[in-house]
Design an enzyme around this catalytic site. Structure first.
Site, PDB file in Angstrom:
ATOM      1  CG  ASP A 151      -2.291   0.546   0.959  1.00  0.00           C
ATOM      2  OD1 ASP A 151      -2.368   1.779   0.786  1.00  0.00           O
ATOM      3  OD2 ASP A 151      -3.277  -0.205   0.914  1.00  0.00           O
ATOM      4  CG  HIS A 184      -5.387   3.666   0.905  1.00  0.00           C
ATOM      5  ND1 HIS A 184      -4.942   2.370   0.676  1.00  0.00           N
ATOM      6  CD2 HIS A 184      -6.655   3.715   0.435  1.00  0.00           C
ATOM      7  CE1 HIS A 184      -5.896   1.670   0.093  1.00  0.00           C
ATOM      8  NE2 HIS A 184      -6.961   2.463  -0.068  1.00  0.00           N
ATOM      9  CB  SER A 346      -9.217   0.218  -0.155  1.00  0.00           C
ATOM     10  OG  SER A 346      -8.597   0.311  -1.413  1.00  0.00           O
TER      11      SER A 346
END
Length: 402
Positions: A151, A184, A346
């Site tokens: 990520d 994220h 996600s």
């Protein structure tokens, strides 16, 4: 004839030996035993027994731990080598001998987190009942399992990781900031294994940074990250006797790439289950994206807190399982207690990765990626999610605490 007589004498001796119980029990305490007399044994016989026993204890540094003298039960606790026990078994007043064992309080095997994030709660319910209660096993919550988070990196200083998050590699920026500047990846890692926000609260989290501060990378940066995961997993499983296995989370995707898919398959074949996001193109076919189209991976679509299919989630036959992914709060960047609420496949993906990590840690041996994928599919909750597009698996991730 002599041989038969000797055999008969041997059988007689064996028959006259008191039974020995529970020596092979997993809870047996080494070199501790309970010697039990026949119920009609007199005090005089017990005294004589102890007199015969004492020299054996002196020679072996053994001891009588406790005498038990009840109206209908007589015996004693013994600490000493099995060689002494084997001799005691031939004393005619001994009915049997049992290994002393560990006894524990009969409390629930499950620990309960109250006020838990709704996504965590939903993974433990067959029917929708978002009461904030998340039950989990403390001794099967990702122990000795690594979760590779491919990520934007992980903000290691977030307190929710409890020191279990470490830096692995950065394949997108050189020199590397060795942190998550986007948020994220930290959010994803928090759902997998955060102390407050996570599914598998004991898993080890490793940052594999393949996306930059803008959340963008390339096929090559992802390939290099997957290659590093394969090599690190293989080395860890060889060198760490306690290692139970690994999982990899890819809450990312792009257009179909034969090369990316091949690299992910290579890592899966090396023993790493890959959990990948279906994508957020509002019902588009997940089979058109990578790595969502990898058949050997576990591709995750999204459900919301009303048990509806998320309107933004990709769909189709490449979606293997659904998981909470709308309005998910988890760890964030910027401070030790930072959090943030986000939506997307996600966010669904790490719910499944966390459940997979718990499953692996609950087993005595390391399962193959295929076994992990099959268990997730078989154990999921069927046909509870509404508005699921035709041809998409209606199967919600589930793991019961029992």
């Amino acid at each position: 004839m002599l041989r038969l007589i000797m055999l008969g004498a041997l059988l007689s001796a064996v028959v006259g030996r008191a039974p020995l119980y529970n020596v092979d029990s997993k809870s047996a305490i080494p070199n501790e035993y309970i010697v039990v007399f026949y119920s009609n044994t007199t005090s005089d016989v017990v005294d004589k027994h102890m007199m015969k026993l004492q020299p054996m204890l002196d020679d072996s540094q053994g001891e009588v731990m406790q005498n038990i003298n009840m109206k209908h039960f007589k015996g004693y606790g013994l600490r000493g080598p099995k060689s002494v026990v084997d001799k005691i078994r031939f004393f005619e007043e001994v009915e049997y001998i049992e290994a002393n064992q560990v006894v524990k309080a009969m409390q629930s095997a499950c620990t309960t987190q109250l006020g838990a994030e709704w996504g965590l709660v939903r993974t433990t319910e067959r029917d929708l009942n978002l009461d904030g209660v998340y039950p989990y096993k403390e001794n099967a919550s990702g122990q000795n399992v690594v979760a590779y988070v491919l990520d934007t990196g992980i903000y290691l200083e977030n307190d929710d990781f409890g020191g279990r998050a470490t830096w692995g590699i950065d394949t997108i920026e050189d020199p590397s900031p060795e942190t998550d500047e986007n948020g994220h990846g930290t959010h994803v890692a928090g759902t997998i294994g955060g102390t407050k926000y996570g599914i598998a609260k004991a898993v080890e989290l490793i940052a594999v940074k393949v996306l930059d501060r803008n959340g963008a990378g390339s096929t090559l940066s992802v390939i290099n990250g997957v290659s590093w995961v394969e090599e690190h997993h293989s080395r860890r499983m060889t060198n760490n006797a306690n290692a139970k296995g690994s999982i990899a989370n890819m809450s990312l995707g792009g257009s179909y790439s034969l090369t990316m898919n091949a690299v992910v398959v290579s890592a899966i074949n090396s023993g790493v289950p890959f959990i990948v996001a279906a994508g957020n193109a509002f019902g588009a076919d997940a089979c058109q994206d990578s790595p969502a189209s990898v058949n050997a991976a576990v591709t995750v679509g999204c459900s919301n807190n009303k048990d509806e299919f998320c309107i933004f989630s990709n769909a189709g036959e490449c979606v293997d399982i659904l998981a909470p992914g709308e309005g998910i709060t988890s760890a964030w960047i910027g401070g030790p207690y930072a959090d943030n609420t986000s939506s997307g496949t996600s966010m669904s993906c790490p719910h499944v990765a966390g459940v997979a990590a718990k499953y692996i840690s609950s087993l005595d041996s390391t399962p193959t990626p295929r076994q992990v994928k099959e268990w997730l599919g078989e154990n999921g909750t069927k046909n509870k999610i509404t508005l699921v597009p035709t041809g998409t698996a209606n199967n919600l991730v589930f793991m019961e605490c029992k």
